[in-house]
Design an enzyme around this catalytic site. Sequence first.
Site, short mmCIF file in Angstrom:
data_model
loop_
_atom_site.label_atom_id
_atom_site.label_comp_id
_atom_site.label_asym_id
_atom_site.label_seq_id
_atom_site.Cartn_x
_atom_site.Cartn_y
_atom_site.Cartn_z
N HIS A 77 5.84 -10.62 -5.43
CA HIS A 77 4.76 -9.83 -6.01
C HIS A 77 5.14 -8.35 -6.02
O HIS A 77 6.20 -7.97 -5.54
CB HIS A 77 3.45 -10.02 -5.24
CG HIS A 77 3.66 -10.25 -3.78
ND1 HIS A 77 4.14 -9.28 -2.96
CD2 HIS A 77 3.50 -11.36 -3.02
CE1 HIS A 77 4.25 -9.78 -1.75
NE2 HIS A 77 3.88 -11.02 -1.75
N HIS A 104 14.54 -4.31 2.20
CA HIS A 104 13.44 -3.72 2.97
C HIS A 104 14.01 -2.75 4.03
O HIS A 104 13.49 -1.64 4.20
CB HIS A 104 12.65 -4.81 3.71
CG HIS A 104 11.52 -5.42 2.93
ND1 HIS A 104 10.53 -4.67 2.33
CD2 HIS A 104 11.20 -6.73 2.70
CE1 HIS A 104 9.65 -5.50 1.75
NE2 HIS A 104 10.04 -6.74 1.96
N GLU A 114 -1.33 -13.95 5.91
CA GLU A 114 -1.78 -14.34 4.56
C GLU A 114 -2.70 -15.54 4.62
O GLU A 114 -3.72 -15.62 3.92
CB GLU A 114 -0.58 -14.69 3.68
CG GLU A 114 0.16 -13.49 3.14
CD GLU A 114 1.28 -13.90 2.19
OE1 GLU A 114 1.23 -15.00 1.62
OE2 GLU A 114 2.22 -13.10 2.02
N ASN A 147 0.35 -2.61 8.12
CA ASN A 147 -0.73 -2.77 9.10
C ASN A 147 -0.73 -1.55 10.02
O ASN A 147 -0.01 -1.47 11.02
CB ASN A 147 -0.50 -4.06 9.90
CG ASN A 147 -1.71 -4.45 10.71
OD1 ASN A 147 -2.20 -3.67 11.52
ND2 ASN A 147 -2.21 -5.64 10.50
N ALA A 161 -3.11 6.18 -2.03
CA ALA A 161 -3.28 7.41 -2.78
C ALA A 161 -3.07 8.57 -1.80
O ALA A 161 -3.65 8.59 -0.72
CB ALA A 161 -4.67 7.48 -3.37
N ASN A 202 -10.50 10.75 1.23
CA ASN A 202 -9.51 10.45 0.20
C ASN A 202 -9.34 8.95 0.08
O ASN A 202 -8.94 8.29 1.02
CB ASN A 202 -8.17 11.09 0.59
CG ASN A 202 -7.02 10.58 -0.26
OD1 ASN A 202 -7.19 10.27 -1.44
ND2 ASN A 202 -5.85 10.47 0.36
N THR A 203 -9.66 8.43 -1.08
CA THR A 203 -9.37 7.01 -1.34
C THR A 203 -8.72 6.92 -2.71
O THR A 203 -8.69 7.89 -3.46
CB THR A 203 -10.66 6.17 -1.21
OG1 THR A 203 -10.35 4.79 -1.41
CG2 THR A 203 -11.71 6.60 -2.20
N SER A 204 -8.15 5.77 -3.00
CA SER A 204 -7.36 5.68 -4.23
C SER A 204 -8.27 5.75 -5.46
O SER A 204 -9.41 5.27 -5.44
CB SER A 204 -6.55 4.40 -4.25
OG SER A 204 -7.38 3.29 -4.07
FE LIG Z 1 9.21 -8.75 1.44
#
Ligand SMILES: [Fe+2]
Length: 558
Positions: free
Chosen positions: A12, A129, A183, A291, A395, A504-506
Site C-alpha cells: 500500500h 525501510h 492490523e 505508533n 501534516a 494542527n491537523t491534516s
Molecule cells: Fe513495510
Amino acid sequence: MAVVLGVNAVFHDPAAALVVDGEIVAAAEEERFTRRKHGKSPVPFSTWELPEHAIRFCLAEAGLRAAEIDAVAYSYDADLAPPARDDLTVDGWEGLRTLYVRRAPRFLQASLPGLRPQAVRFIAHHRAHAASATFASGMDPCAVLVLDGRGEGTSHLGGVFRDGRLEVLAAQELPHSLGLLYEELTAHLGFRRSSDEYKVMAMASYGSPSFLPTLRELVRTDGAGGFRVAAVDLDALVPALAAGAPFTAPHADLATSVQRRLEEIVLELAGWLHARTGCRDLVLAGGVALNCVANSRVWRESPFERVWVQPAAGDAGTALGAALQAAADLGDRPGPMRTAALGRSWDEAELEARLRTAGVAFERPADVADAAAGVLAANGVVAWFQGRSEFGPRALGHRSLLADPRHPGNLEKLNDIKGREQFRPVAPMVLAERAGEIFCDGPLPSPYMLFTHRVRDGWGERIPAVVHVDGTARIQTVQREDDPLVARLLERFEARTGVPVVVNTSLNTAGRPMVDDPRDALECFGSAPVDLLAIGPFVVRRAGVAAAGEHARAEVAA
Ligand SMILES: [Fe+2]
C-alpha cells in the site's frame, strides 16, 4: 554522482522519491495525485500498478527525463519472496505478487519511455525501510529497528549501521508479525486494516490492560533479537465490532492490552539491539514506527540516548529508502533528510491564476501569517496551504487545518469537519523554543509528530483542545530557521493570545487523502465550515469572517 528514482508499489501507499547526487530532491505519495486514499488496494492483483503521477512529479521537480535516470530502486526483492509456484492462486495469490514484481522493469519502461532496462534494481523491503531511517537521520553509527506488517518473507529487521553500511543482526520471519497483529486488531475493532491503526492507538488511551497477561503469553521476544506471535483469537477475548459501531469498555481494554504489549516488545527489541551494538542512537522505520506512543516509551525507557523516526515510516517511505540505498550502492553519500516538505508547490502567479479561475474573492494581506493568526484568535478555523506538501501521513504546517487550542469545543469541530471519530485527539504545533515550558517527557525538538509528550501542569487548562484523555499531546515543534512562515504564524497567534500553540491537523475532509494541490484546497474550503483559506500569500474568507486584526468574528447567518 547518480540520479536515483525510488519506487514503492507492492503493498500500500505507493510512492516515488528522487535522490540526485545523494540529495533528496523530491518525494510524494500517489494518493495525493489520484485522490484515492492509500493509493490502491494492497492486494496481489494491484502489484503491477506504479505510482506514475508521483514518479512524473519527481522527475519534473528535478527537470530530468527518464533517460537520465541511473537507477530505479524498487523496494521489494522477488528473490527473497516465497517462490512463485505454477499455481498462482495458492497462498492468497502470493505468486502473482511475486510475478508482477519480476515484471516491474517492463511496467516501468512502459510508463517511463527512454528508461534503460538495466537501470532497475530491487532493494529488499526491510533494507529500504532501514535506509529510510539510517541515511535520512544522518546518524552514523546507529542501531536500526524496522517493524511492519510484512516484507518479502519477514516482518522485522534489527541491525547496526556504521560507515554507511547496514549489518543485519536479526530478522523475524513470517508469520510472526507485530504489524499484522495490530492490523488484525484494527479490523476486529471495526476499522480499516493497514489504514486506521492510529485509531486503535487513540482508543487504547480509554481502556485498562485487562487482557495484558494473555497477550504476554501469546506475544514474546525470543532472546535473539526476534519475537514470536502465537495465533491470537481476538474473538475469544472480545467479540468483533461492526464498522462504525461505538466501542465498549472491553473493546477499549483489548486495544489497551495489545498496545501495551506492543510497547513492551518494542522496548525489549530495542534493549537487545542496544546490548548488541552499544550504539548511542536508535533509528526506527516501518509502519509500527508510526505508533507515537510506543516510540515515546522507547525514547523514555530504552537505553538509547537519541531516537530518530522516519516521518514516512510506512511503506511510502520505502521509496525514499530504496533510492537512498541505491545511491549509496552507486558510490554517493546520501542524505540526510532535512525536511518532510518534499512534495508539490506552486508559485504566487500560479496560485493567483487558480483563485481567479475559481472565481472566489481573495485578498493579499501584508502578512498572511498575521491574517491567519487573527482569524484563529477569534476562534475561526484556518485552512493553511503553504510551500511544498509533506511526505508521509502527518501534516506539518504545509497542508494543515488550524484552530485555537484554548477552546475545548475545537476538537469536536475539527473531528466533525474531517468526519473523524470523536475519541481521536488533535495535535498541537508549538514554537520550538517554547516547547519545553509547555510539554515534557518526550524528545525536543520533535519536528515530525512522532512522539507524545506530557502536557505540563497548568497548561492543560490553557490548551484543552490538544490534550488527549491521558494527559499527553503529539506535538510538532517548529523551528524558525526550518519553517519561518509557520513560526511567524505561531508568534502572531501568541502576540494576540499569550499562547504559542496552535491546533494542527491534516487538511482534508472525511475519507479523502490530504489536500495537495490548490484545487483540492479550494474544494475542501468550499465544502467544509472553514473560515479562512490561507494559500500562499493570499487569503480567501468565508462570508462574514472579519478581516485580520478585528477580533469579532461575525457569525454567518444560519
Ligand atoms: Fe513495510
